[in-house]
Enzyme design. Structure first.
Site, PDB file in Angstrom:
ATOM      1  CG  ASN A   1     -11.196 -32.949  -0.453  1.00  0.00           C
ATOM      2  OD1 ASN A   1     -10.265 -33.412   0.174  1.00  0.00           O
ATOM      3  ND2 ASN A   1     -11.974 -33.716  -1.204  1.00  0.00           N
TER       4      ASN A   1
ATOM      5  CE  LYS B   1      -8.708 -42.341   2.694  1.00  0.00           C
ATOM      6  NZ  LYS B   1      -7.983 -41.779   1.532  1.00  0.00           N
TER       7      LYS B   1
ATOM      8  CE  LYS C   1      -8.480 -38.330   6.177  1.00  0.00           C
ATOM      9  NZ  LYS C   1      -7.692 -38.340   4.939  1.00  0.00           N
TER      10      LYS C   1
ATOM     11  CG  ASP D   1      -4.966 -40.740   4.431  1.00  0.00           C
ATOM     12  OD1 ASP D   1      -3.748 -40.538   4.452  1.00  0.00           O
ATOM     13  OD2 ASP D   1      -5.766 -40.029   3.775  1.00  0.00           O
TER      14      ASP D   1
ATOM     15  CD  GLU E   1      -4.540 -42.374   1.411  1.00  0.00           C
ATOM     16  OE1 GLU E   1      -4.722 -41.208   1.031  1.00  0.00           O
ATOM     17  OE2 GLU E   1      -5.481 -43.203   1.509  1.00  0.00           O
TER      18      GLU E   1
ATOM     19  CD  GLU F   1      -4.336 -37.469  -0.488  1.00  0.00           C
ATOM     20  OE1 GLU F   1      -4.700 -36.434   0.098  1.00  0.00           O
ATOM     21  OE2 GLU F   1      -4.870 -38.574  -0.310  1.00  0.00           O
TER      22      GLU F   1
ATOM     23  CG  ASP G   1      -7.417 -35.049  -7.266  1.00  0.00           C
ATOM     24  OD1 ASP G   1      -7.946 -34.815  -8.371  1.00  0.00           O
ATOM     25  OD2 ASP G   1      -7.927 -34.701  -6.193  1.00  0.00           O
TER      26      ASP G   1
ATOM     27  CG  HIS H   1      -7.254 -36.993  -3.145  1.00  0.00           C
ATOM     28  ND1 HIS H   1      -7.450 -35.713  -3.623  1.00  0.00           N
ATOM     29  CD2 HIS H   1      -7.485 -36.941  -1.814  1.00  0.00           C
ATOM     30  CE1 HIS H   1      -7.784 -34.920  -2.624  1.00  0.00           C
ATOM     31  NE2 HIS H   1      -7.815 -35.632  -1.521  1.00  0.00           N
TER      32      HIS H   1
ATOM     33  CD  GLU I   1     -10.373 -40.127  -1.235  1.00  0.00           C
ATOM     34  OE1 GLU I   1     -10.065 -40.248  -0.037  1.00  0.00           O
ATOM     35  OE2 GLU I   1      -9.772 -39.353  -2.023  1.00  0.00           O
TER      36      GLU I   1
END
Length: 388
Positions: free
Chosen positions: A53, A181, A183, A212, A238, A264, A291, A321, A340
């Site tokens: 994603n 986690k 945002k 993040d 992050e 990531e 990733d 990630h 993750e």
């Protein structure tokens, strides 16, 4: 043996969630199926892959460049010495034939998607789980029987207040996760601190919460957040700034003593090396999130791990990630620090095998050949539609 067909399909993973930079209302992903002439249990072995994603489906360059290039390759250019299985390293070289260095962009995503499918096929032909194949080849057969995973969520959503944010984080703890986690950077610092403190009211401590920013901040803002965040003793802070702004990351480390995480959105060994050289990352505490599905695949990821070893970094400082089974296999087979997870988000790609729940922050892997997609029913149902 040979590859008889490669198919690609772009599928939506749209959602009303957003982070500090983008929303996911029109997000897509490419799914590929690499069909071989090898049979197991009376059926052809098919390797499946998809991109993580956050990057859109690279359908055009897959169909115009990379898939034809692989289908046109001679057997000697893609098979192992015994010509009994695919050779992912040779295939990587075929895919990158005629490609200039640098300018990675969506090209790395396309190659990473095909690379995942190739490794899935390789392990199925060997009739082993991918994590065991990797452990046998690169780690003297040693496999981590369970892998640390954290729950990534806490996105910005319409009408999502503090109560709903708390409920979300409680639900992850109830599922067996120890670390969650959320945002930050999509609102003001003042409002983000309110959100953080609301989550800290429902998790055991700051060590159970990571935040993040998705690369949103300039240096001044990153430092402002760092000063406010440090007393909470969080699991990590992050991607404060642009992923390629190594000077910002290095300067931020002077103001934030607790763990930070990034990587990531770095899609090659060269970019990863520049982060290690110039980004001020600290090998005793910071986390690297490269990733493989976005960065030219596992073949390139192995180069990254070799490079990290040259600079004194342990694989345990890598927590990829993506939240998918490919990274989980890599973590178990190569001894990374974890993976993750996206509980209930980005389905059916996110999450792990059915009947393998998270327990005390760790998850186990199924004993099935390949990456294990067949053990995740909703994902396998989708993958099969691509191969038809």
């Amino acid at each position: 043996m040979k590859i008889v067909d490669i198919k690609e399909k772009a599928v939506p993973i749209k959602s009303d969630i957003s982070n500090a930079y983008i929303d996911f209302s029109k997000m897509t992903a490419s799914v590929v199926a690499v069909v071989t002439d090898v049979e197991r249990d009376g059926k052809p072995v098919i390797g499946y892959g998809f991109n993580s994603n956050g990057r859109y489906a690279p359908s055009g360059i897959l169909r115009e460049r990379f898939i034809p290039r692989l289908l046109d390759a001679s057997p000697g250019d893609i098979l192992n010495e015994e010509e009994t299985n695919l050779d992912p390293h040779k295939i990587w070289n075929v895919l990158m034939t005629g490609e200039k260095p640098g300018g990675h962009g969506e090209r790395s995503v396309a190659v990473g998607t095909l690379d995942m499918a190739v490794w899935d096929a390789v392990a199925k032909i060997e009739e082993k789980p991918l994590y065991q194949v990797l452990a046998d080849r690169y780690r003297n057969g040693q496999v981590d029987e369970k892998v640390f995973v954290y729950a990534a969520g806490g996105y910005y959503q319409p009408d999502k207040g503090l109560d709903k944010l708390q409920e979300e984080m409680k639900s992850y703890l109830d599922l067996g996760y120890n670390v969650v986690k959320m945002k930050i950077g999509g609102d003001s610092l003042k409002e983000d601190i309110k959100r953080i403190e609301a989550v800290l009211d429902v998790v055991p401590s700051g060590k159970n919460l990571a935040v993040d920013a998705n690369g949103r901040f300039d240096l001044g803002t990153a430092i402002e957040y760092a000063k406010e965040l440090e007393p909470y003793d969080l699991f990590w802070y992050e991607e404060a700034g642009d992923p390629l702004d190594y000077e910002l990351q290095a300067e931020l480390a002077k103001y934030y003593k607790n763990p930070m995480a990034t990587g990531e959105n770095l899609f090659s060994m060269q970019d990863a090396r520049n982060l290690i050289r110039y980004g001020g990352m600290r090998s005793d505490k910071d986390i690297l999130q490269f990733d493989c599905a976005l960065s030219y695949g596992l073949v390139e990821y192995l180069r990254i791990l070799d490079m990290l070893g040259d600079y004194g970094w342990s694989p345990r400082q890598c927590i990829p990630h993506g939240g998918h089974q490919m990274s989980l296999n890599i973590a178990a087979g190569l001894g990374l620090g974890g993976n993750e997870s996206y509980p209930g988000v980005f389905e059916p790609f996110g999450g792990f095998a059915d009947n393998h729940p998270v327990e005390d922050g760790y998850v186990s892997l199924p004993d099935v050949p390949g990456i294990g997609f067949e053990a995740k029913s909703n994902l396998y149902e989708l993958l099969q539609t691509v191969a038809k």
